[in-house]
Design a protein around this motif. Structure first.
Motif, PDB file in Angstrom:
ATOM      1  N   VAL A 157     -15.064  -3.301   1.228  1.00 28.43           N
ATOM      2  CA  VAL A 157     -16.456  -2.430   1.337  1.00 28.43           C
ATOM      3  C   VAL A 157     -16.296  -1.987  -0.005  1.00 28.43           C
ATOM      4  CG1 VAL A 157     -16.516  -1.831   3.974  1.00 28.43           C
ATOM      5  CG2 VAL A 157     -14.818  -0.674   2.450  1.00 28.43           C
ATOM      6  N   GLY A 158     -17.437  -1.224  -0.007  1.00 28.21           N
ATOM      7  CA  GLY A 158     -17.800  -0.664  -1.490  1.00 28.21           C
ATOM      8  C   GLY A 158     -18.708  -1.573  -2.244  1.00 28.21           C
ATOM      9  N   ARG A 159     -19.370  -1.071  -2.950  1.00 24.15           N
ATOM     10  CA  ARG A 159     -20.424  -2.034  -3.862  1.00 24.15           C
ATOM     11  C   ARG A 159     -19.923  -2.797  -4.794  1.00 24.15           C
ATOM     12  NH1 ARG A 159     -24.631   1.794  -6.139  1.00 24.15           N
ATOM     13  NH2 ARG A 159     -24.846   2.515  -3.841  1.00 24.15           N
ATOM     14  N   LYS A 160     -18.919  -2.036  -5.548  1.00 20.57           N
ATOM     15  CA  LYS A 160     -18.092  -2.609  -6.725  1.00 20.57           C
ATOM     16  C   LYS A 160     -16.500  -2.827  -6.237  1.00 20.57           C
ATOM     17  CE  LYS A 160     -17.786  -3.358 -11.554  1.00 20.57           C
ATOM     18  NZ  LYS A 160     -17.288  -2.416 -12.510  1.00 20.57           N
ATOM     19  N   PRO A 161     -16.563  -3.853  -5.373  1.00 25.36           N
ATOM     20  CA  PRO A 161     -14.704  -3.766  -4.862  1.00 25.36           C
ATOM     21  C   PRO A 161     -13.974  -3.904  -5.937  1.00 25.36           C
ATOM     22  CG  PRO A 161     -16.228  -5.683  -4.128  1.00 25.36           C
ATOM     23  CD  PRO A 161     -16.976  -5.220  -5.087  1.00 25.36           C
ATOM     24  N   SER A 162     -12.877  -3.070  -6.123  1.00 24.11           N
ATOM     25  CA  SER A 162     -11.820  -3.199  -6.945  1.00 24.11           C
ATOM     26  C   SER A 162     -10.808  -4.319  -6.856  1.00 24.11           C
ATOM     27  CB  SER A 162     -11.045  -1.972  -6.888  1.00 24.11           C
ATOM     28  OG  SER A 162     -10.135  -2.301  -5.620  1.00 24.11           O
ATOM     29  N   LEU A 163     -10.016  -4.607  -7.898  1.00 22.29           N
ATOM     30  CA  LEU A 163      -9.175  -5.568  -7.974  1.00 22.29           C
ATOM     31  C   LEU A 163      -8.094  -5.562  -6.731  1.00 22.29           C
ATOM     32  CD1 LEU A 163      -8.309  -6.316 -11.576  1.00 22.29           C
ATOM     33  CD2 LEU A 163      -9.239  -7.973 -10.185  1.00 22.29           C
ATOM     34  N   ASN A 164      -8.023  -4.393  -6.094  1.00 17.29           N
ATOM     35  CA  ASN A 164      -7.104  -4.201  -5.235  1.00 17.29           C
ATOM     36  C   ASN A 164      -7.422  -5.023  -4.240  1.00 17.29           C
ATOM     37  OD1 ASN A 164      -6.058  -2.370  -6.892  1.00 17.29           O
ATOM     38  ND2 ASN A 164      -6.624  -0.469  -5.558  1.00 17.29           N
ATOM     39  N   LEU A 165      -8.656  -5.498  -4.020  1.00 15.46           N
ATOM     40  CA  LEU A 165      -9.171  -6.301  -2.957  1.00 15.46           C
ATOM     41  C   LEU A 165      -9.064  -7.618  -3.192  1.00 15.46           C
ATOM     42  CD1 LEU A 165     -12.251  -4.200  -2.034  1.00 15.46           C
ATOM     43  CD2 LEU A 165     -10.256  -4.614  -0.369  1.00 15.46           C
ATOM     44  N   SER A 166      -8.482  -8.068  -4.157  1.00 13.29           N
ATOM     45  CA  SER A 166      -8.317  -9.310  -4.534  1.00 13.29           C
ATOM     46  C   SER A 166      -7.007 -10.042  -4.022  1.00 13.29           C
ATOM     47  CB  SER A 166      -8.465  -9.721  -6.103  1.00 13.29           C
ATOM     48  OG  SER A 166      -7.969 -11.145  -6.426  1.00 13.29           O
ATOM     49  N   CYS A 167      -7.115 -10.669  -2.702  1.00 13.34           N
ATOM     50  CA  CYS A 167      -5.895 -10.824  -1.908  1.00 13.34           C
ATOM     51  C   CYS A 167      -5.241 -12.096  -2.361  1.00 13.34           C
ATOM     52  CB  CYS A 167      -6.032 -10.654  -0.386  1.00 13.34           C
ATOM     53  SG  CYS A 167      -6.917  -9.108  -0.077  1.00 13.34           S
ATOM     54  N   ALA A 168      -3.857 -12.019  -2.636  1.00 14.10           N
ATOM     55  CA  ALA A 168      -2.831 -13.089  -2.567  1.00 14.10           C
ATOM     56  C   ALA A 168      -2.439 -13.572  -1.305  1.00 14.10           C
ATOM     57  CB  ALA A 168      -1.902 -13.068  -3.744  1.00 14.10           C
ATOM     58  N   ASP A 169      -2.381 -12.608  -0.543  1.00 12.04           N
ATOM     59  CA  ASP A 169      -1.536 -12.727   0.712  1.00 12.04           C
ATOM     60  C   ASP A 169      -2.086 -11.682   1.775  1.00 12.04           C
ATOM     61  OD1 ASP A 169       0.165 -14.106   2.289  1.00 12.04           O
ATOM     62  OD2 ASP A 169       1.843 -12.784   2.062  1.00 12.04           O
ATOM     63  N   VAL A 170      -1.904 -12.026   3.125  1.00 13.92           N
ATOM     64  CA  VAL A 170      -2.115 -10.858   4.045  1.00 13.92           C
ATOM     65  C   VAL A 170      -1.136 -11.075   5.335  1.00 13.92           C
ATOM     66  CG1 VAL A 170      -3.975 -12.391   5.113  1.00 13.92           C
ATOM     67  CG2 VAL A 170      -4.132  -9.871   5.385  1.00 13.92           C
ATOM     68  N   VAL A 171      -1.059  -9.966   5.866  1.00 10.25           N
ATOM     69  CA  VAL A 171       0.017 -10.433   7.086  1.00 10.25           C
ATOM     70  C   VAL A 171      -0.559  -9.258   8.095  1.00 10.25           C
ATOM     71  CG1 VAL A 171       1.623  -8.756   6.087  1.00 10.25           C
ATOM     72  CG2 VAL A 171       2.132 -10.483   7.743  1.00 10.25           C
ATOM     73  N   TRP A 172      -0.582  -9.460   9.281  1.00  5.10           N
ATOM     74  CA  TRP A 172      -0.992  -8.771  10.359  1.00  5.10           C
ATOM     75  C   TRP A 172       0.316  -8.495  11.066  1.00  5.10           C
ATOM     76  CZ3 TRP A 172      -6.314  -9.709  12.752  1.00  5.10           C
ATOM     77  CH2 TRP A 172      -6.726  -8.863  13.351  1.00  5.10           C
ATOM     78  N   HIS A 173       0.426  -7.145  11.336  1.00  7.40           N
ATOM     79  CA  HIS A 173       1.646  -6.618  12.068  1.00  7.40           C
ATOM     80  C   HIS A 173       1.950  -7.202  13.411  1.00  7.40           C
ATOM     81  CE1 HIS A 173       5.103  -4.106  13.180  1.00  7.40           C
ATOM     82  NE2 HIS A 173       5.038  -3.765  11.784  1.00  7.40           N
ATOM     83  N   GLN A 174       3.044  -7.752  13.704  1.00  8.05           N
ATOM     84  CA  GLN A 174       3.323  -8.513  15.099  1.00  8.05           C
ATOM     85  C   GLN A 174       3.523  -7.590  16.131  1.00  8.05           C
ATOM     86  OE1 GLN A 174       2.485 -11.698  15.753  1.00  8.05           O
ATOM     87  NE2 GLN A 174       1.347 -11.535  13.773  1.00  8.05           N
ATOM     88  N   MET A 175       3.467  -6.251  15.793  1.00  7.02           N
ATOM     89  CA  MET A 175       3.587  -5.252  16.992  1.00  7.02           C
ATOM     90  C   MET A 175       2.447  -4.322  17.015  1.00  7.02           C
ATOM     91  SD  MET A 175       7.491  -4.409  16.225  1.00  7.02           S
ATOM     92  CE  MET A 175       7.628  -2.993  17.199  1.00  7.02           C
ATOM     93  N   ASP A 176       1.851  -4.081  15.903  1.00 10.75           N
ATOM     94  CA  ASP A 176       0.802  -3.125  15.964  1.00 10.75           C
ATOM     95  C   ASP A 176      -0.310  -3.838  15.638  1.00 10.75           C
ATOM     96  OD1 ASP A 176      -1.015  -0.862  15.441  1.00 10.75           O
ATOM     97  OD2 ASP A 176       0.369   0.244  14.315  1.00 10.75           O
ATOM     98  N   GLU A 177      -1.513  -3.874  16.560  1.00  9.29           N
ATOM     99  CA  GLU A 177      -2.651  -4.638  16.408  1.00  9.29           C
ATOM    100  C   GLU A 177      -3.646  -4.058  15.285  1.00  9.29           C
ATOM    101  OE1 GLU A 177      -4.747  -5.320  19.990  1.00  9.29           O
ATOM    102  OE2 GLU A 177      -2.707  -6.024  20.859  1.00  9.29           O
ATOM    103  N   ASN A 178      -3.311  -2.859  14.960  1.00 11.93           N
ATOM    104  CA  ASN A 178      -4.167  -2.098  13.910  1.00 11.93           C
ATOM    105  C   ASN A 178      -3.602  -2.210  12.453  1.00 11.93           C
ATOM    106  OD1 ASN A 178      -6.370  -1.396  15.563  1.00 11.93           O
ATOM    107  ND2 ASN A 178      -5.129   0.671  16.325  1.00 11.93           N
TER     108      ASN A 178
END
Lengths: 790, 322
Positions: A67-88
């Motif tokens: 989100v945001g009009r000018k996404p920061s470099l923080n949003l340039s993802c090398a990896d992502v992981v979803w918690h296996q116990m907490d759906e949020n």
């Protein structure tokens, strides 16, 4: 608690359905991760961060976290992981070194939760603790791993790998405190989360960077690692030292590895370059992938099994900006495509047959020890009884032998070696060959030879044929006349059997005499012209005689050959002598004196000790009586030859062709003959029957074939003055500019046959040298060399 | 009729996909899923391992021996998309060339008749067939026929060298004007015949349609005394066809169903005199077939059933029913 969650997810998995499908993303994906409900997947990349719902028929975009009009470099993802116990709860690793956590439960549009800016370079991997809700681990290009407690603002501990970049970090499922990390220098380290000072264990797993690792989901202590060396290795970490238990070699560097749920030995891999496919391997069968997904058009960057207890759904994201769901049953299976059998017909009619061992073993169990005496059955590779898995494969390779008559080629070799093709009267050749065929159990062939003998050697016909020859081509009009004359002769001769033996003996000795003289002369001719030392070839001197005869029968041939040989003037009378008195005409002349001679021929034909039936003999008499010329049969004989050739017995076709010579040659077109000759020679050479092959080449009348023997023969000549090899063509030496072909005896230039000693390069006219050598064994040039002429 | 004389201990760690004897029948090359190619000396019933060739990174599907006039040369093709040409120099086997021009598994390799020089045809799962021609000094020229078979090509087999007209008509010293041809079989259920045009380009000459599933193997019969051209083909659909072309000028090919098996037929192989056809099927059985005088194909032997029993008693009628 962990057990609880597993049970619940396992239950829900039974309801998992779907299809192989894909959806287009806006940008290339770098990583994907699945929510524990198996209904949502998050896709992250340099300019994408979205959550998709996995529905029955399609992916549906649910949430855009960018989100945001000018996404920061923080949003340039090398990896992502979803918690296996907490759906949020999600975590991402940014290319600028920031670790971000996301809380989907936040009411605002921006779900960003916490920001950890501790790493100095790209974070390659983030990983949640499998049973601890607040513990997050990161591994970065800067060589450090950090452990975060999500309840605190900073990292809890920092682990220094003391080496290059960290490529992957994974919490162990088995040990609460343990995690594994992989490095670009090929090392794998094992850490205790409570002891950041030093690693518990370190070993070199790969040659080059280790890009990924994955713990076996079933508490086995197995760790799979994949590296740039294209290998996937499975390590048993429970032992004191990490032990390599399996090794799979893929065709490209391994970027991701994921164990397949519920299948203990399966894992999925994808590559980071060259190869866009996803493979599923059975680690026990490390050479062929068990399954292959070929949907992606560019490098696959992320793979995830949709549900931890469902082995059939695999999700993947790719640089080609697509997200795919693969169904295992739709995968292509290279193993299924693979040919499980090899089959080859060997030269000797033997069959090599390789087949899957399971089936073969069952077969051989039923009929024990079918193998032969020399090579007992224990040569065969034993199946390891400890691994009775269907997925494994090995093959048994057997060589089968044909029994004679069915397909074995041993008859071919025997026949080729034993057949006589020339050098004897036709009748004898036929008899001999018939006998050979009979001994080899080839009765039809034997009978054919007998028939040929009867057709062509019946009384009077042989002389006729010879007369025809001596008269030359184009005298066919004269043929009937001769024929009748001879037949009359023969009629007189018949019945006078008493004199048979004597006259037979006469003709025989005649022939022998002639043959031997022919041998002598042609032998020398040949050696001298070729300057070679292969007298063995000319053991078939009589053959040579016949060949000459055949050549000169045809006036065209005679003319074309002469200039090539450049025979010296003095050699001609000799040759002509042979030619003018071939065995046949000689006989005939004799016959003019004694009326019994032709009769003797007849007896040679019909009285020879043979077990051919009498009916056949009587047939021959009948033929003779009705005065059928041999031409009458030639169409039949040609058909017969074609029949044999079509049966694959080109040997018979060629042998008959050679033996009958001029008698049938004109009735078969040149091309077919050539083809037969070429085929037969090729076969002979495959069986290494060089002598027979050479004989056939020599006896062939087709120029295309007989020139085979002239091809690729090189003559190396030394100058007789300077003893250096003569480079250019002709007989003038480059170095001393003198003619090398001077006769050492008469000092004239030799034209025609030039014979020389290979030792000292001196030589001269054949006649002169022969004469000289009678008196002295030294070189006539006076060089002192003891010349040798073979 | 047929008996096992030798069970070769190949020590391959996985399935063997092909076994080929060399020109003189003295050496046997095998290739396997375990990425290796092995060469055995099988003279006099022996089985001595001569070489273990490593270089492929995937299962090796097929091997092919070149004619010995070019030296001891073996080609292998693999799932790793590569074709490797191996050569024996001073007793050791080494890789002399690696061809990496395919985008998918290479399934079949076959050397052209020696009369043409060293030419290798390679059929791949990417649908293309490439032709490698040795041009001397370690150089190989590559020609590629793209989209030869949609989905993939499974087999290639060269036609024997036949010269139009007599050899005598050729101007001396010049290479005879051969017409190069080969057959290929693919996943489009077709057999295609390819011919080299005068400009050196390869053109599809003929499409042979009879199979209803992937064509697994094609084998052009050696031309030993035969006036006709013959091709055998086998398929996933269990059928084996023998194609003949009696009249070279009209170039019409007629199929004859040899047999319908109950399982996939993987291989067909001609005996060197082209009068016996060996067929191996999914049931791990090899059958030998011979054409009888009236032109019917009859099973003369059944290798797995073993020693004595010959199906010569089986009439053609029964064969056809099966």
């Amino acid at each position: 608690m962990e057990k609880m969650s597993r049970v619940t997810t396992a239950l829900s998995s039974s309801a998992l359905t779907g299809h192989t499908m894909h959806c287009h993303l806006d940008a290339p994906a770098n990583a994907i991760s699945v929510c524990r409900d198996a209904a949502q997947v998050v896709v992250a990349g340099r300019s994408i961060f979205k959550i998709y719902a996995i529905e029955e028929e399609q992916f549906v975009e649910k949430l855009n976290l960018r989100v945001g009009r000018k996404p920061s470099l923080n949003l340039s993802c090398a990896d992502v992981v979803w918690h296996q116990m907490d759906e949020n709860l999600l975590a991402t690793a940014a290319t600028n070194g920031v670790v971000v956590t996301w809380n989907l439960g936040r009411p605002s549009r921006n779900k960003q939760d916490q920001l950890f800016t501790e790493h100095k370079r790209t974070v390659n991997k983030v990983c949640f603790h499998p049973s601890e809700a607040h513990v997050l681990l990161s591994g970065s290009q800067d060589g450090f791993m950090k452990c975060f407690d999500l309840r605190k603002k900073d990292s809890v501990s920092t682990f220094s790998g003391q080496s290059e970049s960290v490529r992957d970090v994974q919490f162990s499922i088995r040990d609460y405190f343990t995690f594994a990390s992989t490095f670009e220098n090929g090392n794998v380290q094992l850490w205790d989360i409570r002891r950041p000072d030093r690693c518990e264990r370190m070993f070199t797993a790969h040659n080059g960077p280790v890009f990924c690792c994955d713990w076996h989901p079933e508490d086995r202590g197995w760790l799979a690692t994949g590296g740039r060396d294209k290998m996937v290795k499975v390590w048993d970490m429970t032992t004191q030292r990490a032990k390599e238990v399996h090794c799979v070699q893929t065709i490209a560097s391994v970027a991701r590895v994921k164990w397949r749920p519920e299948c203990r030995h399966h894992l999925a891999t994808c590559s980071m370059m060259v190869d866009h496919n996803i493979y599923v391997w059975d680690v026990r069968r490390p050479f062929v992938p068990a399954a292959m997904f070929e949907e992606h058009r560019d490098v696959t960057t992320g793979i995830a099994w949709r549900h931890p207890h469902d082995p059939s759904f695999l999700l993947s994201g790719s640089k080609d900006s697509t997200l795919c769901q693969h169904l295992f049953r739709d995968a292509s299976q290279p193993v299924e495509r693979a040919n499980p059998e090899g089959l080859c017909y060997g030269l000797f009619g033997d069959l090599a047959f390789a087949a899957k061992e399971s089936l073969v073993a069952a077969e051989s169990g039923r009929k024990p020890c079918a193998g032969d005496r020399r090579h007992p059955i224990f040569f065969k590779r034993k199946l390891d009884p400890a691994e009775p898995f269907a997925g494994l494969a090995s093959s048994a390779l057997s060589v089968f032998e044909m029994e004679p008559g069915s397909g074995s080629m041993s008859w071919f070799v025997d026949t080729a070696e034993r057949y006589a093709l020339a050098g004897r009267p036709l009748a004898e050749l036929c008899d001999h060959n018939s006998k050979v065929a009979r001994e080899l159990g080839r009765n039809q062939v034997a009978q054919t030879w007998t028939m040929l003998r009867i057709i062509y050697c019946s009384p009077g016909l042989v002389p006729t044929a010879n007369l025809n020859h001596s008269v030359g081509k184009g005298s066919s009009c004269g043929l009937p006349l001769m024929n009748s004359f001879n037949l009359k002769d023969m009629a007189q001769g018949l019945g006078s059997e008493t004199r048979l033996d004597r006259s037979k003996g006469d003709t025989r000795s005649d022939t022998v005499l002639l043959d031997s003289s022919a041998t002598l002369i042609t032998n020398e001719d040949n050696e001298e012209t070729e300057g070679s030392d292969v007298p063995a070839d000319y053991l078939l001197g009589d053959v040579e005689g016949e060949e000459d005869e055949l050549y000169l029968l045809d006036p065209d041939h005679a003319h074309t050959e002469e200039p090539e040989y450049v025979l010296p003037q003095e050699a001609f009378p000799l040759r002509h002598e042979i030619v003018d008195t071939p065995p046949g005409p000689e006989n005939l002349q004799d016959k003019a004196d004694s009326p019994h001679v032709s009769g003797s021929e007849a007896d040679v034909a019909s009285l020879a000790p043979m077990d051919s039936s009498f009916s056949l003999v009587s047939v021959s008499h009948a033929l003779y009586d009705s005065r059928l010329p041999p031409d009458f049969f030639s169409a039949l004989v040609c058909d017969m030859l074609r029949f044999y050739a079509e049966q694959g017995d080109v040997q018979m076709a060629v042998s008959v062709l050679i033996v009958l010579g001029e008698r049938v040659r004109k009735d078969i077109d040149e091309q077919t003959q050539e083809h037969w000759y070429a085929s037969y020679i090729d076969l002979l050479q495959r069986f290494c029957l060089w002598n027979v092959s050479n004989q056939v080449v020599k006896l062939s009348t087709s120029r295309a074939i007989s020139c085979l023997n002239q091809a690729s023969t090189t003559l190396h000549v030394n100058c007789s003055h300077c003893k250096r090899p003569m480079s250019s063509r002709g007989w003038v030496c480059d170095r001393c500019h003198r003619c090398a072909s001077m006769c050492a005896v008469c000092h004239h230039v030799v034209k025609g046959l030039f014979v020389w000693c290979q030792g000292c390069s001196h030589g001269g006219h054949l006649q002169h040298i022969m004469k000289w050598l009678e008196g002295s064994s030294h070189c006539p040039a006076g060089c002192g060399h003891l010349c040798e002429y073979s | 009729m047929v008996s096992v004389i030798n069970t070769v201990d190949t020590s391959h760690e996985d399935m063997i996909h092909d076994a080929q004897m060399d020109y003189y029948g003295t050496r046997l090359a095998t290739c396997s899923s375990d990425r290796s190619v092995k060469i055995f000396d099988v003279r006099n019933g022996g089985q001595i391992l001569i070489a273990d060739l490593r270089g492929h990174e995937g299962p090796v599907w097929q091997v092919a021996w070149a004619h010995p006039m070019y030296g001891n040369i073996l080609a292998s093709c693999s799932y790793d998309r590569k074709v490797i040409i191996w050569k024996e120099e001073n007793g050791t086997w080494e890789k002399t060339h690696e061809h990496t021009g395919h985008d998918s598994s290479v399934n079949s390799v076959c050397w052209a008749p020696h009369d043409y020089g060293l030419i290798l045809a390679c059929g791949s799962s990417d649908g293309a067939i490439s032709l490698l021609t040795y041009t001397g000094e370690g150089q190989w020229d590559v020609k590629k026929i793209n989209n030869a078979h949609t989905i993939g090509c499974n087999a290639v087999s060269w036609a024997p060298a036949v010269v139009p007209g007599s050899l005598i008509d050729q101007p001396s010293g010049q290479k005879p004007n051969y017409i190069k041809k080969f057959a290929s079989g693919g996943c489009d259920n077709l057999i295609k015949l390819w011919k080299e045009e005068e400009d050196g380009q390869w053109k599809e000459e003929q499409k042979l349609e009879a199979h209803s599933d992937w064509v697994r193997d094609v084998a052009w019969a050696p031309s030993i005394g035969l006036p006709t051209s013959t091709i055998a083909s086998c398929s996933q659909d269990g059928r084996v066809f023998v194609w003949t072309c009696d009249d070279a000028s009209s170039n019409t090919w007629s199929p004859k169903l040899l047999h319908k098996f109950n399982d996939v037929v993987w291989h067909v192989s001609w005996s060197i005199t082209a009068n016996i056809l060996a067929v191996s099927g999914g049931d791990n059985k090899v059958t030998l077939w011979k054409e009888s005088v009236d032109g019917q194909w009859v099973c003369i032997s059944d290798v797995n059933k073993g020693q004595g029993s010959v199906s010569a008693s089986v009439t053609e009628g029964q064969q056809n029913e099966q």
